[in-house]
Design a protein around this motif. Structure first.
Motif, short mmCIF file in Angstrom:
data_model
loop_
_atom_site.label_atom_id
_atom_site.label_comp_id
_atom_site.label_asym_id
_atom_site.label_seq_id
_atom_site.Cartn_x
_atom_site.Cartn_y
_atom_site.Cartn_z
N LEU A 1 0.86 -1.19 0.00
CA LEU A 1 0.00 0.00 0.00
C LEU A 1 0.89 1.22 0.00
N GLN A 2 0.65 2.09 -0.98
CA GLN A 2 1.53 3.23 -1.18
C GLN A 2 0.68 4.49 -1.43
N ALA A 3 1.10 5.59 -0.82
CA ALA A 3 0.40 6.86 -1.03
C ALA A 3 0.76 7.42 -2.39
N ASP A 4 -0.01 8.37 -2.83
CA ASP A 4 0.20 8.93 -4.17
C ASP A 4 1.52 9.66 -4.29
N ASN A 5 2.01 10.14 -3.15
CA ASN A 5 3.30 10.85 -3.18
C ASN A 5 4.49 9.90 -3.09
N GLY A 6 4.23 8.59 -3.13
CA GLY A 6 5.29 7.61 -3.11
C GLY A 6 5.61 7.10 -1.72
N ARG A 7 4.95 7.58 -0.70
CA ARG A 7 5.21 7.13 0.67
C ARG A 7 4.58 5.75 0.87
N ILE A 8 5.39 4.83 1.41
CA ILE A 8 4.92 3.49 1.66
C ILE A 8 4.09 3.49 2.93
N ILE A 9 2.86 3.04 2.84
CA ILE A 9 1.99 3.00 4.02
C ILE A 9 2.18 1.67 4.73
N THR A 10 2.09 0.57 3.99
CA THR A 10 2.33 -0.75 4.58
C THR A 10 2.65 -1.73 3.46
N ARG A 11 3.40 -2.79 3.80
CA ARG A 11 3.74 -3.84 2.84
C ARG A 11 4.35 -5.00 3.61
N ASN A 12 4.33 -6.16 3.00
CA ASN A 12 4.99 -7.30 3.62
C ASN A 12 6.16 -7.80 2.79
N ALA A 13 6.43 -7.11 1.66
CA ALA A 13 7.59 -7.47 0.83
C ALA A 13 7.91 -6.29 -0.07
N ASP A 14 9.18 -6.20 -0.42
CA ASP A 14 9.63 -5.14 -1.32
C ASP A 14 9.38 -5.60 -2.76
N TRP B 1 -13.90 10.79 3.15
CA TRP B 1 -13.03 11.23 4.23
C TRP B 1 -12.67 12.70 3.98
N ASP B 2 -12.02 13.25 4.99
CA ASP B 2 -11.66 14.67 4.87
C ASP B 2 -10.64 14.87 3.75
N THR B 3 -9.72 13.98 3.66
CA THR B 3 -8.70 14.11 2.63
C THR B 3 -9.14 13.39 1.36
N GLN B 4 -8.64 13.87 0.22
CA GLN B 4 -8.94 13.24 -1.08
C GLN B 4 -7.69 12.59 -1.66
N GLU B 5 -6.74 12.25 -0.84
CA GLU B 5 -5.47 11.68 -1.31
C GLU B 5 -5.69 10.24 -1.78
N PRO B 6 -5.40 9.93 -3.05
CA PRO B 6 -5.53 8.55 -3.52
C PRO B 6 -4.33 7.72 -3.10
N VAL B 7 -4.52 6.44 -3.01
CA VAL B 7 -3.44 5.50 -2.69
C VAL B 7 -3.48 4.36 -3.70
N GLN B 8 -2.31 3.67 -3.87
CA GLN B 8 -2.23 2.50 -4.75
C GLN B 8 -2.10 1.24 -3.92
N LEU B 9 -2.91 0.25 -4.27
CA LEU B 9 -2.91 -1.01 -3.55
C LEU B 9 -2.48 -2.11 -4.52
N TRP B 10 -1.47 -2.87 -4.13
CA TRP B 10 -0.97 -3.98 -4.93
C TRP B 10 -1.02 -5.25 -4.09
#
Length: 468
Positions: free
Chosen positions: A88-101, A140-149
């Motif tokens: 799970l990664q934010a639109d700005n490239g920040r990694i939110i969570t993951r279990n593998a690179d 939600w209050d924010t409209q920031e999209p995230v990418q889920l893989w």
């Protein structure tokens, strides 16, 4: 000579080649379809898992947080114990969570912004399948999209594809075996008329050349008709041979009987003058018999010679002059007006057999001298007819009846003339020689009287320099 290949084996070989080619294509298509079906099924699981995870995404205090639900892990956890991955990664490239690179490239991230993406990749030496999508934070209050893989290894897909392919291949092999059995039965049934024809031919006696009466398929009817035509030709040849033998026996029997009676009469007297007359008659009869035997041998030779390999470039006008000069000096032609007309200013070259054409000319002149009265005019002629040349002989004798012209080329046919010493073989020999040169002997009656014989021959393209 190589051993013949049976028709059954040839058909079987072609069927094997065709089935093997089509079978290979079908198996390749079945393997491709099995892999696509396995990918569709497993990609559906990845999509369901990603949607379940997306529903669990929260933004407390404007910060996206995610707790992977157990239901999503159950969806991803297949019966083949696949390794499961999420990112799970934010639109700005920040990694939110993951279990593998995971090996997610910028191109893959760009494609995920437009819609769901499914890609194969390599990770830690294993082949994996990834599914990515962009999730909006609507509500939600924010409209920031995230990418889920999310993803898992391909082992389960490969096993599933193998199972699907194995079922297809099993059905294909079963169909091939059934088809082979049916084709074998159909081939035996289709070839049974050939076996029946073979048995019929083997059961025949060597002298049985009657037509074959056998029911065959339409495709074999032409073969049966050809065999029956061959038998008909053999019957005609046999009948012709039997007639020739019977006529030859009759023709030889007559002079031999004359020789016997003449010699018996001579032995019964003591007068030397009678002996001399008997010897003269015997000599004449022996000469006629010898000539008859020679003509019969010539006709037999012509009927049984092989291909015309003896053809050579031949100056026909020169051969004609030599034959006419030779006959002009013979006693047999002294009572006739023997002439020659060559309507050509240059040598006339043809491809022919010199001995055969000389025999033809000798028979023509001999027949004309025998069957025309003394004082008759006999003319041999060589003339150009288009690209061909016409060789002919014409006399002003009594000729023959119109209804007998067509029979003159038959052996021992004398047009009902019994007042001559001819054997009736001369024109039969001439016709055989004409056929060896690709033409036929033509016979015409002349007006007001007489007979004309001619053949048309093809000129050579050019005479050889050495012969010229």
């Amino acid at each position: 000579m190589p051993a013949p290949v049976s028709l059954k084996r040839r058909l079987t070989l072609w069927l094997v080649i065709i089935v093997a080619g089509l079978g290979t294509l079908l198996l390749i298509e079945a393997w491709t379809s099995a892999r696509k079906a396995a990918d569709r099924a497993m990609d559906g699981q990845l999509e369901a898992a990603s949607l379940t995870i997306a529903e669990s995404l929260q933004w407390p205090d404007g910060t996206p947080t995610l707790e992977i639900p157990a239901s999503a892990l159950q969806i991803l956890a297949t019966r083949w114990q696949e390794r499961v991955f999420y990112w799970l990664q934010a639109d700005n490239g920040r990694i939110i969570t993951r279990n593998a690179d995971l090996p997610i490239t910028q191109v893959m991230e760009q494609q995920a912004r437009s819609g769901p993406v499914y890609r194969d990749a390599e990770f830690e030496g294993a082949r994996i399948r990834l599914a990515g999508r962009e999730v909006d934070s609507a509500g939600w209050d924010t409209q920031e999209p995230v990418q889920l893989w999310v993803g898992h290894t391909r082992h389960g897909r490969d096993v599933l594809a193998g199972e699907l392919f194995e079922k297809s291949a099993t059905r294909f092999v079963a169909m091939v075996m059934i088809t082979a059995a049916l084709v074998t039965i159909a081939m035996l049934t289709a070839l049974s008329p050939l076996k029946a024809l073979r048995r019929t031919l083997r059961a025949r006696r060597a002298d049985d050349i009657s037509p074959i009466e056998l029911g065959v398929p339409r495709e074999m009817q032409e073969l049966l008709d050809t065999l029956n035509r061959l038998f008909a030709d053999q019957r005609g040849q046999r009948d012709m041979l039997l007639r020739f033998i019977a006529d030859a026996s009759h023709q030889l029997k007559t002079p031999l009987a004359g020789l016997q009676s003449t010699s018996e009469l001579a032995l019964a007297v003591e007068d030397p003058a009678e002996w001399r007359r008997a010897l003269t008659a015997v000599q004449a009869s022996a000469g006629r018999t010898s000539r008859l035997a020679g003509q019969m041998l010539s006709l037999t030779r012509l009927d049984h010679l092989g291909p015309t390999h003896e053809r050579r470039p031949l100056a026909l006008d020169r051969l004609l002059r030599d034959i006419v000069i030779e006959w002009a000096e013979r006693e047999a032609s002294q009572a006739h007006d023997l002439g020659l007309a060559i309507e050509a200013s240059t040598p006339v070259w043809i491809d022919g057999e010199a001995w055969a054409l000389a025999e033809l000319l000798h028979n023509w002149i001999d027949n004309a001298c025998r069957y025309t009265p003394p004082g008759s005019t006999i003319t041999l002629k060589l003339a150009a007819i288009g690209d061909d040349v016409r060789l002919s002989i014409e006399d002003d004798g009594p000729g023959v009846p119109a209804d007998a012209v067509s029979r003159l080329t038959r052996p021992f046919e004398r047009a009902q003339r019994q007042d001559t010493e001819g054997s009736g073989l001369g024109l039969a020999i001439a016709d055989s020689i004409a056929q060896r040169h690709g033409t036929r002997l033509r016979i015409e009656t002349c007006q007001p009287r007489g007979l004309r014989l001619y053949i048309d021959l093809s000129r050579s393209a050019s005479p050889p320099e050495s012969a010229a």
